[in-house]
Design a protein around this motif. Structure first.
Motif, PDB file in Angstrom:
ATOM      1  N   ASP A  37       2.772 -41.212   9.080  1.00  0.00           N
ATOM      2  CA  ASP A  37       3.027 -42.191   8.023  1.00  0.00           C
ATOM      3  C   ASP A  37       4.352 -41.914   7.318  1.00  0.00           C
ATOM      4  O   ASP A  37       5.131 -42.841   7.036  1.00  0.00           O
ATOM      5  CB  ASP A  37       1.891 -42.198   7.008  1.00  0.00           C
ATOM      6  CG  ASP A  37       0.618 -42.819   7.555  1.00  0.00           C
ATOM      7  OD1 ASP A  37       0.697 -43.477   8.613  1.00  0.00           O
ATOM      8  OD2 ASP A  37      -0.446 -42.638   6.935  1.00  0.00           O
ATOM      9  N   ALA A  38       4.629 -40.650   7.030  1.00  0.00           N
ATOM     10  CA  ALA A  38       5.869 -40.298   6.332  1.00  0.00           C
ATOM     11  C   ALA A  38       7.085 -40.657   7.180  1.00  0.00           C
ATOM     12  O   ALA A  38       8.075 -41.203   6.679  1.00  0.00           O
ATOM     13  CB  ALA A  38       5.873 -38.807   5.990  1.00  0.00           C
TER      14      ALA A  38
ATOM     15  N   ARG B  85       7.427 -44.568   7.452  1.00  0.00           N
ATOM     16  CA  ARG B  85       7.911 -45.176   6.216  1.00  0.00           C
ATOM     17  C   ARG B  85       9.419 -45.044   6.094  1.00  0.00           C
ATOM     18  O   ARG B  85      10.113 -45.970   5.673  1.00  0.00           O
ATOM     19  CB  ARG B  85       7.243 -44.522   4.999  1.00  0.00           C
ATOM     20  CG  ARG B  85       5.876 -45.051   4.656  1.00  0.00           C
ATOM     21  CD  ARG B  85       5.457 -44.621   3.258  1.00  0.00           C
ATOM     22  NE  ARG B  85       5.488 -43.177   3.094  1.00  0.00           N
ATOM     23  CZ  ARG B  85       4.450 -42.375   3.323  1.00  0.00           C
ATOM     24  NH1 ARG B  85       3.305 -42.878   3.756  1.00  0.00           N
ATOM     25  NH2 ARG B  85       4.562 -41.072   3.144  1.00  0.00           N
ATOM     26  N   GLU B  86       9.938 -43.883   6.467  1.00  0.00           N
ATOM     27  CA  GLU B  86      11.365 -43.628   6.279  1.00  0.00           C
ATOM     28  C   GLU B  86      12.223 -44.136   7.417  1.00  0.00           C
ATOM     29  O   GLU B  86      13.333 -44.631   7.185  1.00  0.00           O
ATOM     30  CB  GLU B  86      11.613 -42.127   6.084  1.00  0.00           C
ATOM     31  CG  GLU B  86      13.049 -41.790   5.767  1.00  0.00           C
ATOM     32  CD  GLU B  86      13.240 -40.346   5.340  1.00  0.00           C
ATOM     33  OE1 GLU B  86      14.378 -39.979   5.007  1.00  0.00           O
ATOM     34  OE2 GLU B  86      12.241 -39.592   5.319  1.00  0.00           O
TER      35      GLU B  86
ATOM     36  N   PRO C 206      10.122 -48.510   8.971  1.00  0.00           N
ATOM     37  CA  PRO C 206       9.234 -49.075   7.950  1.00  0.00           C
ATOM     38  C   PRO C 206       8.522 -50.336   8.359  1.00  0.00           C
ATOM     39  O   PRO C 206       7.481 -50.681   7.777  1.00  0.00           O
ATOM     40  CB  PRO C 206      10.188 -49.331   6.773  1.00  0.00           C
ATOM     41  CG  PRO C 206      11.546 -49.408   7.388  1.00  0.00           C
ATOM     42  CD  PRO C 206      11.517 -48.461   8.546  1.00  0.00           C
TER      43      PRO C 206
ATOM     44  N   THR D 209       3.918 -50.720  12.720  1.00  0.00           N
ATOM     45  CA  THR D 209       2.540 -50.314  12.431  1.00  0.00           C
ATOM     46  C   THR D 209       1.879 -49.904  13.726  1.00  0.00           C
ATOM     47  O   THR D 209       2.274 -50.322  14.804  1.00  0.00           O
ATOM     48  CB  THR D 209       1.720 -51.447  11.801  1.00  0.00           C
ATOM     49  OG1 THR D 209       1.716 -52.568  12.700  1.00  0.00           O
ATOM     50  CG2 THR D 209       2.333 -51.867  10.475  1.00  0.00           C
TER      51      THR D 209
END
Length: 251
Positions: free
Chosen positions: A234-235, A238-239, A242, A245
């Motif tokens: 997830d980290a 996100r970066e 983004p 999914t």
């Protein structure tokens, strides 16, 4: 006999490679032998050429083979990020000290070969050239070997920072849960019946969604460690991705 002297400007991001007395200076004076290439001179300062994005002399770009003359003003540029690696699919090869980084890259679906035993610098360099992989290492001597196809210094000794460094520098495509963290093979969805013989009784009763490695047959499911691995994924997503999914089963 006086040795020709040149002035070399080193960017702050490459300061860690040079001796303490040269750090923080806008420019440093260097004595040359009049025959060695500029690439050799830069390496003699401690900077691997894998970290050099370009060289210029008196404002004009020059190749690493340029032989500097007395009085020249040399500027070293760091590699631009994201770095483009032309001529092959982006694949990595990690040395024996980067096992955690290799597993995290694989967790994100990045092709990351890793030698769990020390096969020696010549063999690693040859493997990089043969398979056209970017060699990742914290060993400056290894990165100076001319036979490597491409290489990059890993700037941190902390796995979290190492992962961010590599993702930021190369911007690889991220497809989590598609590679085996053990062998780098591809994962495929597997029905419960096909993997039943490789599962403990408790796992058979508790889980219904599985994936299997097409290379080593290792079976994966969302076990007790899933939350920790999902946090890593997830980290990174996100970066660095983004808009992406994914909901595939994790190792």
């Amino acid at each position: 006999m006086n040795r020709p002297r040149i002035t070399v400007s080193i960017p702050p991001e490459l300061d860690l490679f040079v001796s303490v007395e040269r750090r923080g200076s806008a420019a440093t004076e260097v004595a040359t032998d009049g025959t060695s290439s500029l690439g050799h001179v830069v390496e003699s300062l401690g900077i691997p050429l894998t970290e050099v994005g370009g060289l210029s002399v008196d404002g004009e770009p020059v190749p690493v083979s340029h032989v500097p003359a007395a009085g020249e003003q040399v500027r070293v540029r760091a590699v631009e990020r994201p770095q483009q690696v032309p001529g092959a699919p982006l694949r990595f090869l990690l040395d024996v000290h980067l096992g955690t980084l290799a597993r995290r890259l694989r967790l994100l679906g990045v092709d990351a070969a890793y030698e769990s035993e020390d096969i020696g610098d010549p063999a690693l360099a040859a493997l990089s050239a043969r398979e056209r992989r970017v060699l990742l290492s914290r060993d400056r001597g290894l990165l100076r070997r001319r036979e490597i196809w491409a290489g990059a210094y890993v700037y941190s000794d902390r796995p979290e920072d190492q992962l961010r460094d590599v993702l930021q520098r190369f911007a690889p495509a991220l497809v989590p849960w598609t590679r085996c963290v053990a062998c780098n093979g591809r994962l495929t969805e597997a029905d419960k019946e096909s993997v039943r013989g490789r599962l403990e009784d408790g796992t058979q009763r508790t889980y219904d969604v599985f994936a299997a490695c097409t290379s080593c047959d290792r079976v994966y499911w969302r076990g007790a460690h899933h939350a920790r691995l999902q946090a890593v994924v997830d980290a990174a997503m996100r970066e660095f991705a983004p808009s992406a999914t994914d909901s595939r089963p994790s190792p």
